[in-house]
Design a protein around this motif. Sequence first.
Motif, mmCIF file in Angstrom:
data_model
loop_
_atom_site.group_PDB
_atom_site.id
_atom_site.type_symbol
_atom_site.label_atom_id
_atom_site.label_comp_id
_atom_site.label_asym_id
_atom_site.label_seq_id
_atom_site.Cartn_x
_atom_site.Cartn_y
_atom_site.Cartn_z
ATOM 1 N N SER A 483 0.910 3.702 5.105
ATOM 2 C CA SER A 483 1.880 3.137 6.050
ATOM 3 C C SER A 483 3.044 2.571 5.249
ATOM 4 O O SER A 483 2.838 1.919 4.212
ATOM 5 C CB SER A 483 1.250 2.011 6.869
ATOM 6 N N VAL A 484 4.241 2.805 5.750
ATOM 7 C CA VAL A 484 5.431 2.311 5.052
ATOM 8 C C VAL A 484 5.777 0.922 5.586
ATOM 9 O O VAL A 484 5.840 0.708 6.810
ATOM 10 C CB VAL A 484 6.619 3.276 5.265
ATOM 11 N N ALA A 491 1.437 0.594 2.196
ATOM 12 C CA ALA A 491 0.025 0.221 2.205
ATOM 13 C C ALA A 491 -0.800 1.493 2.199
ATOM 14 O O ALA A 491 -0.520 2.422 2.968
ATOM 15 C CB ALA A 491 -0.289 -0.602 3.445
ATOM 16 N N LEU A 492 -1.785 1.535 1.317
ATOM 17 C CA LEU A 492 -2.627 2.733 1.201
ATOM 18 C C LEU A 492 -4.071 2.336 1.511
ATOM 19 O O LEU A 492 -4.621 1.437 0.869
ATOM 20 C CB LEU A 492 -2.509 3.309 -0.215
ATOM 21 N N VAL A 493 -4.637 2.974 2.513
ATOM 22 C CA VAL A 493 -6.004 2.667 2.937
ATOM 23 C C VAL A 493 -6.900 3.823 2.556
ATOM 24 O O VAL A 493 -6.598 4.977 2.867
ATOM 25 C CB VAL A 493 -6.052 2.432 4.463
ATOM 26 N N GLU A 494 -8.003 3.526 1.875
ATOM 27 C CA GLU A 494 -8.898 4.584 1.407
ATOM 28 C C GLU A 494 -10.354 4.180 1.588
ATOM 29 O O GLU A 494 -10.668 2.994 1.751
ATOM 30 C CB GLU A 494 -8.621 4.880 -0.074
ATOM 31 N N GLY A 495 -11.224 5.168 1.510
ATOM 32 C CA GLY A 495 -12.650 4.905 1.674
ATOM 33 C C GLY A 495 -13.435 5.057 0.394
ATOM 34 O O GLY A 495 -14.662 4.972 0.403
ATOM 35 N N SER A 496 -12.758 5.285 -0.723
ATOM 36 C CA SER A 496 -13.441 5.441 -2.010
ATOM 37 C C SER A 496 -13.600 4.096 -2.687
ATOM 38 O O SER A 496 -12.602 3.464 -3.057
ATOM 39 C CB SER A 496 -12.637 6.367 -2.941
ATOM 40 N N ALA A 518 4.349 2.287 -8.894
ATOM 41 C CA ALA A 518 2.932 2.173 -8.527
ATOM 42 C C ALA A 518 2.636 0.800 -7.935
ATOM 43 O O ALA A 518 1.830 0.667 -7.015
ATOM 44 C CB ALA A 518 2.063 2.410 -9.761
ATOM 45 N N GLU A 519 3.322 -0.211 -8.437
ATOM 46 C CA GLU A 519 3.074 -1.571 -7.961
ATOM 47 C C GLU A 519 3.510 -1.743 -6.508
ATOM 48 O O GLU A 519 3.102 -2.686 -5.831
ATOM 49 C CB GLU A 519 3.818 -2.589 -8.830
ATOM 50 N N ASP A 520 4.378 -0.844 -6.022
ATOM 51 C CA ASP A 520 4.848 -0.948 -4.636
ATOM 52 C C ASP A 520 3.923 -0.259 -3.640
ATOM 53 O O ASP A 520 4.205 -0.242 -2.441
ATOM 54 C CB ASP A 520 6.267 -0.353 -4.509
ATOM 55 N N VAL A 521 2.849 0.338 -4.149
ATOM 56 C CA VAL A 521 1.826 0.888 -3.248
ATOM 57 C C VAL A 521 0.631 -0.044 -3.332
ATOM 58 O O VAL A 521 0.096 -0.279 -4.419
ATOM 59 C CB VAL A 521 1.419 2.322 -3.647
ATOM 60 N N ARG A 522 0.222 -0.578 -2.211
ATOM 61 C CA ARG A 522 -0.881 -1.545 -2.212
ATOM 62 C C ARG A 522 -2.140 -0.861 -1.679
ATOM 63 O O ARG A 522 -2.263 -0.624 -0.468
ATOM 64 C CB ARG A 522 -0.496 -2.729 -1.323
ATOM 65 N N PRO A 523 -3.090 -0.521 -2.546
ATOM 66 C CA PRO A 523 -4.283 0.179 -2.070
ATOM 67 C C PRO A 523 -5.390 -0.784 -1.628
ATOM 68 O O PRO A 523 -5.630 -1.798 -2.287
ATOM 69 C CB PRO A 523 -4.725 0.963 -3.317
ATOM 70 N N VAL A 524 -6.046 -0.462 -0.535
ATOM 71 C CA VAL A 524 -7.213 -1.243 -0.112
ATOM 72 C C VAL A 524 -8.357 -0.290 0.227
ATOM 73 O O VAL A 524 -8.138 0.784 0.772
ATOM 74 C CB VAL A 524 -6.937 -2.150 1.112
ATOM 75 N N VAL A 609 6.132 4.034 10.397
ATOM 76 C CA VAL A 609 5.833 5.340 9.793
ATOM 77 C C VAL A 609 4.496 5.241 9.057
ATOM 78 O O VAL A 609 4.330 4.397 8.167
ATOM 79 C CB VAL A 609 6.940 5.767 8.810
ATOM 80 N N SER A 610 3.574 6.065 9.465
ATOM 81 C CA SER A 610 2.319 6.158 8.710
ATOM 82 C C SER A 610 1.798 7.578 8.818
ATOM 83 O O SER A 610 2.152 8.306 9.753
ATOM 84 C CB SER A 610 1.277 5.154 9.225
ATOM 85 N N ALA A 611 0.978 7.960 7.881
ATOM 86 C CA ALA A 611 0.436 9.321 7.875
ATOM 87 C C ALA A 611 -0.912 9.325 7.180
ATOM 88 O O ALA A 611 -1.180 8.479 6.309
ATOM 89 C CB ALA A 611 1.394 10.273 7.157
ATOM 90 N N THR A 612 -1.737 10.252 7.593
ATOM 91 C CA THR A 612 -3.080 10.375 7.019
ATOM 92 C C THR A 612 -3.215 11.718 6.300
ATOM 93 O O THR A 612 -2.765 12.736 6.821
ATOM 94 C CB THR A 612 -4.139 10.264 8.131
#
Lengths: 768, 87
Positions: A483-484, A491-496, A518-524, A609-612
Amino acid sequence: MVATRKPATGRPVNGKHNYKVIGTRPIRHDGLDKVTGRAIYGADIKLPGLAHGAVLRSPHAHAIIKKVDTSRAEKLAGVYAVITGADMPKADNREVDLGEGAANLKWASNNVMADDKVNYRGQPVAAVAAVDQNTALQALGLIKVDYEVLPAVRDVREAMAKGAPVILSGLVGDDLGKKVKNTNMARHFRHEFGNLDEGFKKSKLVVEHEYELATVHQGYIEPHNATAQWTADNRVTVWTSTQGAFAARRQIAGILRLDDSRVKVIPLEIGGGFGGKIPVYGEPVAAVLSRKCARPVKLLMDRKAVFESTGPTPGGTVKVKIGVDAKGKMLAADADIRFESGGYPGSPVGAGAMCVFAAYNIPNTRIDGYDIVTNKPKSAAYRAPGSTHVAFATEGVVDEIAEKLGMDKIDFRMMNSAKEGTRRADGPIFPKIGHEECLAAAKNSPHWKSKLVKNGPNGKKRGRGIASGYWFNIGLKSVVTISVNTDGTAALVEGSTDIGGSRASIAMQAAEVLGIPAEDVRPVVVDTESIGYTDVTGGSRTCYATGYAAYNAAQSVVSILKERAAKLWDIKSNDVDFKDGVFFNKSDAELKLTFKQLAKKLDETGGPVSATGSVDLSAAGGGYGIHIADVEVDPETGKTDVLRYTAIQDVGRAIHPSYVEGQIQGGAVQGIGWALNEEYFMDQQGRMSNSSFLDYRMPTTLDLPMIETIVLEVPNPIHPFGVRGVGETPIAPPVATIANALYDAVGVRFRQAPMKPGRVMEALAGKK
Amino acid sequence: MARVFVPYNMRKLAGGKTEVNVPGKTLRELIENLEARFPGMKELIVEDDRLKPGLAAIVGEQPTRQGLMTKLEPETEVHFLPAISGG
């Protein structure tokens, strides 16, 4: 020893590409939480009304449970619930697919709570939930279990011996397609190509030996833990340390006879897994306790329970026979691989069989694999499961043949190396692989070129060894949502679940596409209800497959943002181009917006804006590693010190070089421990005698030099950035590498691991 | 025609053959044709209308992720092997 780690700057490993983010070394997104203690692990979980659980484990390796009396425990003040095997739902006797591999639900259920028989010491026989841990432990002492103790079967030889006690009476073994009863052999399979007899007949030199490896544990720092809450609507929530929330959900649901959707697994931070945290242990037990006492229940293992009750990698034997012609060309190879699966079937012998000759091009091959039940904890995956075992054997024989032919060790391997188009000994043809490149890099390495002084101080002997190793690396399913944010971050959402820095490497692949740091993408990492199905963090798949899903999601985000820019400029989206984080009008170079600038305009161009991105990938591109070791042996004590160690590996593309190097170093260190020290030391009754880190000796930083790494990038053609799996290959070569180095040092070929001081002393005494 | 490499435990059913050429536009069709030619083979490969848990089909060079729906190119190699796990 001088380390050759690259400096922590933004410099790519090979400097051959033009990526802005990939190949750099940003600080990991979860680093601050972990170094400040803010990260939440399983033991940290606190819930209202939480009950504390404890598990009673079998003191016997093999016994029939005649009776369990829990009445005194149930009467103890503060005890909320006591369960035994009788309280567990009767799981189906069927296999479920876990994405990678499969599990038989009945055996999985018996493994977490025995019903009428225990197959290894440490197997759970009862569990308690109580007001606090001390009360739960006190209650365990009040449970009386009557056992009929049976003789223990401690290894594959005992298990296959005539008249051996049969461990699983209901087991129907598969012997090359024939059903067999009253056996400990769960499966015997074969791969056969060409004409083996003819190949050996034509050979000028044939070398054959049997190798033996002890059972070893993955040795992750964080013990297993599980907190479960079974609510009145028949839904179960589980907080746990797992390598795969969805794989855990499938196992828990299967054991509890629930639909997958009724189980929610919340993965917490994980203090190591290496394959050992793919199976579930306390999770279904905590859930059944929770249902009984209508409270959330937390179960924590101690180290002894981790050793005695969770899956180690199997011990076993590997016999390898290789024939070559007068010039050294391999003509035939035969392998017999026997792995102990522990108390229930399911060792990684299938993978071992597929790896045993994977480094070489051999026209005539036969491989026999045996999965054998023994009275040890049910085995689990451990980094390239099965590959270390078979590399020990194959690379020992290969080393001996090269010596007998008077050939250079690397030249001999190169001459017979597998490459693109080689047919693997189990059938399929290799796509682009990097074994030859690794061998060439090894030959050209500072380590291989350096001179080793063979005589050390005080009569110590030095030697140098080299060995190859292979692992497949897998693909499978991953989902990522991006999601932007209007501040230009994402924001990056993952299941790993993140074991080895995968949050960073996945965020970096998204950042590369989005053209932002890379620091501007926040993975959870989220739970099973907050992201689509994602397979385990294992099989060296996460950076590859979840990274691919992130790539796809980021590409979709870019497409949507192109439409937004087109809207702003009143042009067609086809007329918008995107490069290095800047959207621009193809026909008017002055009309351009950075990712950040455009993100600020989301509200006026159509909203969020978000995409999977979703993938289900077939393979990650097999990986090879070549390791070189210099060792020094003290003939007075038999102690072996590693003086210098270099690991060369084809990684496809190093997304975050520091984590790639870390994976390679970690795998090498675990393999060195396996080679020199580690083993399950079993007594006559099948009881582990060294179930603590004091007695189960893993190497520490004080034992080893800095592991030098040479990272090769032979891009994987089926990944957008060329990523291959990395994490498992480095544990394949070390045992063989150390054995070959020991031979060079003292002139004895060791064919039993670990090559501990006592064994070295015995060998040296025998030599005299 | 796909080139099917017969796993060792199925070779008896295939009259000792190590390779057979079998028609089929998809893996499902190929397995049906294998069964028609060598009765008993299907139950060693398929369970509940999908590849058996723990079994992988290699089509070409890579394990397929589309299961029985996998489309087969003419002359494709097909292997049935244990599914690889990892740590």
